[in-house]
Design a protein around this motif. Structure first.
Motif: not given
Lengths: 200, 270
Positions: A30, A34-35, A38, A44, A48-49, A51-52, A98, A103-104, A115, A118-119
């Protein structure tokens, strides 16, 4: 929890409907997937999408998955790369699913923006654009070899091409990315030098 | 820069969905034939190779068309329920049924079984349906069997089915689509590039029709995992070859396609 001697055994069990076998693969990869997502997407939420999508495709296409050295990770990484290249089309079949996954909530307003900045500072955006100029097989090669540490021969195994062809395509792809990151126009493949032209 | 990890809430929900899907039993049926009496084995064979004998521009003889008769009945229920369709119009000779699953589960109804997984609940309704047309039941009732928790909807309408006659070529061979009358000598197929006809005997042979005992069946299954079989595709005259039609679902690194005549199947010999 079931016990599996190795990943190949876990995956074989998963294909036969063993959820614990699939859990072994999911938990193991996982973060790696994800990395990678990303890095390619620069967001982010999109990562997530992606990755899923990769894991859902892993299950949907379980009988066509090509393992390399007893691992499905290369297949997952290539799938993420392909999905990232055409996100809307690749994830269309999972759109509702999806959207339904919780999601948090961001604790601080604008946290995602920070974020993303940063990316972006890590050149993800420019890299993403550069990858977008590559063919699907070139993007997959760069992802596996340059980002994930696979050898060209291993990547060739995933993509079903010869190691020699992988090295040639990789060389051209890297050159194309260098030009793109430098803001220079990228010529067609035929005008780029190959490994054979400049042996190292 | 620290590489942030995936949102644990999202990851956990995704994990749950995937593991639920993995543990669910495979669905035995998906799309069902819309023809009265069509054999399931043939439908599966053709669907598995991406072909469709009832598709699009190709219009072979023997096709069945349906015309709705009277008013359709539509209802949603939970658990096993019997629905009264009412008296059929005199012109009707079949009932068209479309079953949609509204929760995960297995749903049995006349003509087949529909199994829906958790993942599929997010697909459009058209991807969670099974459709079939069956003979009018004697008591004018249709029962859907499922668990108490299974929620479904059914649309039923009486229809009049009319089937055109098969063609007959100069050699006396019938050609057209498989229908309630059986299988013609030359069966209409579409290989994705060209439409034509395959010999029913070739299709049966390449589909494992010559298996005579369990040992042969096991050997057939083993061979089929890595081998598809191509058979000649003809014009309706049964002699002019215009392509090939592949039967099977081999996959994996060793997958290959072989001509029927190159196999050692007894039925492949002239």
């Amino acid at each position: 929890m079931g016990w599996f001697p190795d990943e190949a055994a876990a995956w074989a069990a998963a294909v036969d409907g063993d959820a614990e076998g699939f859990a072994v693969v999911f938990d193991r990869y996982l973060d790696r997937v994800y990395r990678h997502a990303l890095r390619l997407s620069g967001s982010r939420h999109d990562a997530e999408d992606l990755t899923a999508g990769a894991f859902l495709e892993l299950w949907r296409r379980r009988r066509q998955v090509r393992m390399v050295d007893g691992s499905v990770l290369p297949w997952l990484l290539v799938t993420v790369t392909n999905l990232a290249r055409n996100r809307a089309r690749g994830l269309r079949r999972y759109r509702r699913l999806l959207a339904s996954l919780p999601r948090t909530e961001s604790i601080h307003p604008g946290a995602d923006d920070i974020l993303d900045q940063q990316i972006a500072a890590g050149s993800a955006k420019r890299l993403q654009q550069a990858l977008g100029q590559l063919s699907a097989s070139q993007a997959a090669l760069v992802s596996l070899v340059s980002f994930e540490g696979y050898t060209p021969a291993q990547a060739a195994g995933v993509l079903g091409i010869t190691p020699a062809a992988a090295r040639t395509r990789l060389h051209r792809a890297r050159r194309r990315i260098e030009l793109a990151l430098a803001g220079e126009p990228t010529p067609p493949d035929g005008l780029l030098p190959s490994l054979e032209d400049h042996p190292t | 820069m620290t590489n942030p990890g995936i949102d644990p809430t999202f990851a956990s929900a995704l994990r749950d969905r995937l593991l639920t899907a993995v543990a669910e039993p495979p669905r035995p049926h998906r799309r069902l034939s819309r023809r009265l009496g069509a054999t399931a084995s043939i439908g599966v064979v053709l669907a598995g190779t991406g072909a469709a004998f009832a598709a699009g521009v190709f219009n072979p003889p023997g096709r069945t068309s349906e015309t709705p008769q009277g008013t359709a009945v539509a209802a949603a229920h939970a658990g096993t329920v019997t629905i009264n369709l009412g008296r059929p119009p005199k012109s009707a000779n079949g009932v068209s049924l479309t079953l949609t699953c509204l929760t995960p589960g297995t749903f049995a109804f006349p003509g087949g079984t529909l199994t829906c997984t958790t993942l599929e609940m997010h697909l459009p309704a058209t991807d969670r349906q099974a459709s079939t047309t069956v003979a009018i039941p004697a008591n004018h009732r249709v029962t859907v069997h499922t668990s108490q928790a299974g929620v479904w909807s059914l649309r039923a309408s009486y229809v009049q089915q009319t089937t055109t006659a098969w063609g007959v070529n100069a050699h006396g061979q019938t050609y057209g689509v498989i229908n309630s009358h059986g299988t013609p000598d030359l069966v209409a197929v579409d290989n994705g590039r060209v439409a034509g006809y395959v010999k029913a005997s070739d299709m049966a042979c390449a589909s494992g029709g010559d298996v005579a005992n369990p040992a042969q069946a096991v050997a057939w299954d083993k061979a089929s995992a890595s081998r598809d079989i191509s058979i000649p595709l003809y014009r309706s005259n049964g002699t002019t070859i215009i392509g090939t039609f592949t039967i099977g679902s081999a996959h994996g690194p060793g997958a290959r396609t072989v001509r029927l005549s190159a196999t050692h199947l007894a039925c492949a010999q002239p």
